[in-house]
Enzyme design. Structure first.
Site, PDB file in Angstrom:
ATOM      1  N   CYS B 147       0.802  -1.231   0.000  1.00  0.00           N
ATOM      2  CA  CYS B 147       0.000   0.000   0.000  1.00  0.00           C
ATOM      3  C   CYS B 147       0.829   1.272   0.000  1.00  0.00           C
ATOM      4  O   CYS B 147       0.342   2.325  -0.411  1.00  0.00           O
ATOM      5  CB  CYS B 147      -0.981   0.000   1.161  1.00  0.00           C
ATOM      6  SG  CYS B 147      -0.212  -0.201   2.777  1.00  0.00           S
ATOM      7  N   HIS B 240      -2.137   7.216   2.786  1.00  0.00           N
ATOM      8  CA  HIS B 240      -0.707   7.337   3.060  1.00  0.00           C
ATOM      9  C   HIS B 240      -0.179   8.606   2.401  1.00  0.00           C
ATOM     10  O   HIS B 240      -0.358   8.810   1.200  1.00  0.00           O
ATOM     11  CB  HIS B 240       0.056   6.126   2.483  1.00  0.00           C
ATOM     12  CG  HIS B 240      -0.211   4.832   3.213  1.00  0.00           C
ATOM     13  ND1 HIS B 240      -0.896   4.753   4.398  1.00  0.00           N
ATOM     14  CD2 HIS B 240       0.145   3.543   2.909  1.00  0.00           C
ATOM     15  CE1 HIS B 240      -0.953   3.483   4.792  1.00  0.00           C
ATOM     16  NE2 HIS B 240      -0.344   2.732   3.912  1.00  0.00           N
TER      17      HIS B 240
END
Lengths: 348, 348, 348, 348
Positions: B147, B240
């Protein structure tokens, strides 16, 4: 005043840095707060009625009833610690210095002035001599670096001295208290990161060059290490965390670096200054450390915690450094400067 | 099954990635979930009774009553999306492939296997051909990157193609959901940053080299860009944020870079894949952007948001990239891979 | 305007409620935003340049370029939705009504005016008739309750109708967005609870009495249920959670209460209003529900989620209710009022 | 042992309550930790290697190297403080008592046992006599109430004594640390409230009845005040905030209540116990207080802060009470019990 302590005034006493000054000075063995000054809105009120106290310690009893004064240079004290907002700090601090006050400021306004020391007692205590070049009759201005600069330069100092530094890359994750009060809106920080802090990156790229500079008769020769900084605001109350990468002149081993950090001891420790941390730098072995909530308060919030030293594919090494932004990075750091000034005879 | 949709199974269906697969596939025009499988503890129960649903959308009605099966390769479907924990994913996914299932996995176990594509449909759709070298009778394994890798490689792809890349430095501030459920303890994240995510930095330094690699007959020639990564966990639910620095082979202007990002369009857009974002990359002008809470959901959470492009004193440029770690970075990215496989005839 | 939609203006369009109006109306089948108005500071600018957009959806394309107008009653629209700050809303809304505009307001200023409906379309749609008693030539003012009131009164309505209510005790845990932007300082909410919201408890104790009141020819006879409220601010983005205790006139069984909630359907559902939730009330069986992050968005953020119904040693029963404070509790609720007005012929 | 201090052991020493015991006892004038015991997983290791230390103070130097023992009743100490998980605490604590140890427990297992004092030194110091009815040869078990009970009963005690209490209604907003470590998942608490804490409401409704009970020769006559409790988990590190409503036997004035709180002084203050707060109760005038982050640490985290006293439409009065859940509500409260036992001659 009932003691032999040196009377001090706090400028910007109701702000977040001002409150920190009051908290840290409430039991100080050398200083006693005799004056609290703030903006017009507060002046004339009792301190406890003027302030929106945001610290988790209680307001010291003896400060509660003090009358808040205007920031006029007629306060009953020898030294003033300034936590003034930079929008007003410049001329006020100058006015105080001109009237003979010793001004120790946490504001950015005079930091880069040629004859003003940007002082970190562990790093450049000799820069204090610059005040002799200031044109204030008896007064002077001494400044403390930005709250994100301080953890970086302390972590770098033993590396610079022992191995030489060529390049420094730093990405910060900075605490909310760094923006003062009310500062950052809660709607901007809950479940969020703000990848921008106005003018912060510039400070972090330039202040270290002056701090690491050499005092050459009456001026500072800037250090030439190259620095790149990226600054972020994260949802942390206190404590700036910094991911740092360094390229050395002479690449040491990991062991040598850790040894340099752990054995770093400087002027404040030698002089036994009151706010001096027992260890200026702690190197922590656990891979998940340092963490702001766990380590920011080490040694009264005056120590820098470092961890995760490892080799880097682009630079030589990378590591994580952490320091308390309102203790070490603001009021505590400024008080340490004041203590150094006493110890060196600049304040009597 | 009442439709012409392709029947799919979800492995690890009760976990956090499994839930995301279910959410994103609930109205999918090409796929229909016919099987949900999980660990022994859950198998035999109705899905709604087995799951601790943590998403803010409701559990899709048609999934609630499905019986949770064991992760045995006898499910009634053609394709399985795997959100299995890496402690068990490896052999289970292989077993499915051997029985002829098309396995699209979000787990790390097979990502670096020589004949397994590490697929980002916008970047290396041609790597899909690798599956022809796999020794599974009709089945295959295709993987989705970590990710934290995905936002980085998408942001870099137009730069790599247009200007060439020599060095990449990245510091991440990663969301809590990246650690699954229960994942990170709340006592570790309130008022805190954790400057360490086990094995994450290694993934971020190596996966891009395979993704950017050249398919050379039946194997991938790794790209040779040098990457350094530092990974942090911050108190953000999803999204993120990455501070990125790049050194180019041929340094472009700021304008050229932004143009390259804004005009980046690739296979998923051409093929009109369902999960494809309208724009794979958004460049945002406001200095304080991108922010995870504000931008993570752009284009179904499949777009990468970029901002703050500026010159860097050590590299050529620095910027901030943001992507949704459980949409683009996990289930959504894997579904896009599945869609590409249909479109290219690998799944019928 | 290219459609048959009703042209609407947004007052206070750059504020947090104003932004929510714009988000929810961007694809509305009956309304089209033709005007955005705000304070002097913003007027004259393009909307995208005037606003500090804080929602996670993007600014709708067609709104971005609209010129922000002053809040003067000469806008090109029939109806205005007001998200104005209460420090200015009163006279501005009156001025618009006097010029013939239909004003639907989320501000508190006119809520308790004798001839102004405090409208919850599921509860007191008949109160709309009050506008006939207003002295505005064609215009009118209709108001939406406070964001903490709405979840409470919707949860209570089926109980009041079926079993009669004598006493209601409520303790709230309210979201940050309820205070607008910048609203609450992050330093006050990280690792903290603020057990006080100015004048909120008073609204929560009095607004329900009007909402539940009987329309008696041209005025409202207040309901006589006794209410006590305690209001707290917690670190949640959206969604007010309320711990409610009730004493009935005729104490029902737990089963009867849940049945009353689950079968509650009212005017907006019958009239098929666009913003009407499919179910106005969801009763959730899991002991740990409702939770703001999980349930606030049910049915476009317009449903009220209830859980944990249990007997109470002091009252008859206690339960937990949750509703989205800026959707159901502000802009969404006001839009539903507007839709009811169209449906009932008050707006043409 | 190099001192005259009483040797103590900590059961469950690596858990979150165990850590708090160690922090608070590290400089204690009467006690010295000689033994740390925990589960099999930890036993045999050095404490610093066995523990995942989560407090912001450092691990005390002298504890770091202690070997962690099994929780077997052969430790080298007179008294054990138990922070054991309730899943194992019951029989272990009994075993220690049977072997002659004085056991002071923070676990719930024996709290409601007929001959076990549920002790709050400010409230029911006379209940200590119950230990004389225990059938342990020299040993005994004394318990500390649940962390949400303690703030409530201390706030109520002066009201009960002065005015008599009939009904108490309480809604809590409890800190994350109350659930231990790892405890609550961060995904459940970011941007969220959990309106349920297993079995907490029951404790809060029953423990006060025993604490306020009368010691009648050898048993406790339960108090008969009626209590209703609702418990919520919020995103706060330490400090339980409670919204309390009370109905009196003889309704006092607001002034009389505040006077009763401010003048409340009890056994721990008279006996000058080390952990006794200077003031057990602080009444704060500011409307927005008490707040957990600001007030939880008052008097070593042992004081209860109260604010917002106001008339209530359903009960007589309402107010907000706050106490530190791991200091006053767990380890600190238990140590105070141990100090009382010494002072009263139960431990020598």
């Amino acid at each position: 005043m009932s003691s032999n302590k040196i009377p001090v005034g706090i400028l910007g006493a109701t702000g977040s840095v001002g409150q920190k000054f009051i908290e840290l000075l409430s039991d100080h063995p050398w200083f006693e707060i005799t004056e609290v000054a703030a903006s017009e809105r507060s002046s004339g009120k009792k301190y406890k009625d003027a302030v929106n106290w945001i610290l988790s310690s209680a307001i010291p009893e003896k400060i509660k009833e003090l009358e808040v004064k205007d920031c006029e240079a007629n306060l009953n004290c020898n030294i003033v610690f300034s936590g003034l907002d930079s929008s007003v700090a410049g001329p006020i601090e100058e006015a105080f210095a001109k009237k003979g006050y010793k001004v120790v400021s946490n504001s950015k306004n005079h930091r880069m002035d040629q004859n003003v020391p940007l002082l970190v007692p562990e790093i450049n205590p000799d820069h204090l001599e610059l005040v002799k070049t200031q044109n204030f009759s008896g007064g002077c201005i001494v400044t403390n670096p930005n709250c994100s600069t301080i953890g970086l330069v302390i972590g770098l100092k033993p590396l610079l001295d022992n191995f030489g530094l060529e390049e420094v890359n730093v990405v910060t994750m900075q605490a909310l208290s760094g923006a003062g009060y009310p500062g950052v809106a809660s709607l901007d920080t809950i479940d969020n990161v703000i990848p921008y802090i106005p003018s912060e990156e510039d400070k972090l790229e330039t202040e270290p060059l002056k701090i690491f500079g050499k005092l050459d008769s009456d001026k500072i020769q800037s250090n030439e290490v190259k620095i790149s900084a990226q600054c972020n605001r994260v949802s942390v109350l206190n404590g700036h965390t910094e991911c740092v990468q360094v390229k050395f002149k002479n690449k040491p081993s990991k062991k040598e670096i850790i040894h340099a950090w752990r054995n770093f001891s400087a002027e404040p420790q030698k002089l036994n200054l009151h706010m001096a941390p027992m260890n200026t730098i702690y190197y922590l072995e656990e891979e998940k450390y340092p963490q702001p909530r766990i380590h920011r308060n080490l040694d009264k919030g005056m120590a820098v915690s470092i961890g995760r030293l490892r080799e880097d594919p682009l630079f030589d090494y990378k590591f994580v450094a952490l320091s308390h932004n309102t203790n070490r990075g603001a009021a505590g750091g400024a008080i340490l400067c004041g203590e150094l000034m006493i110890s060196k005879g600049y304040i009597k």
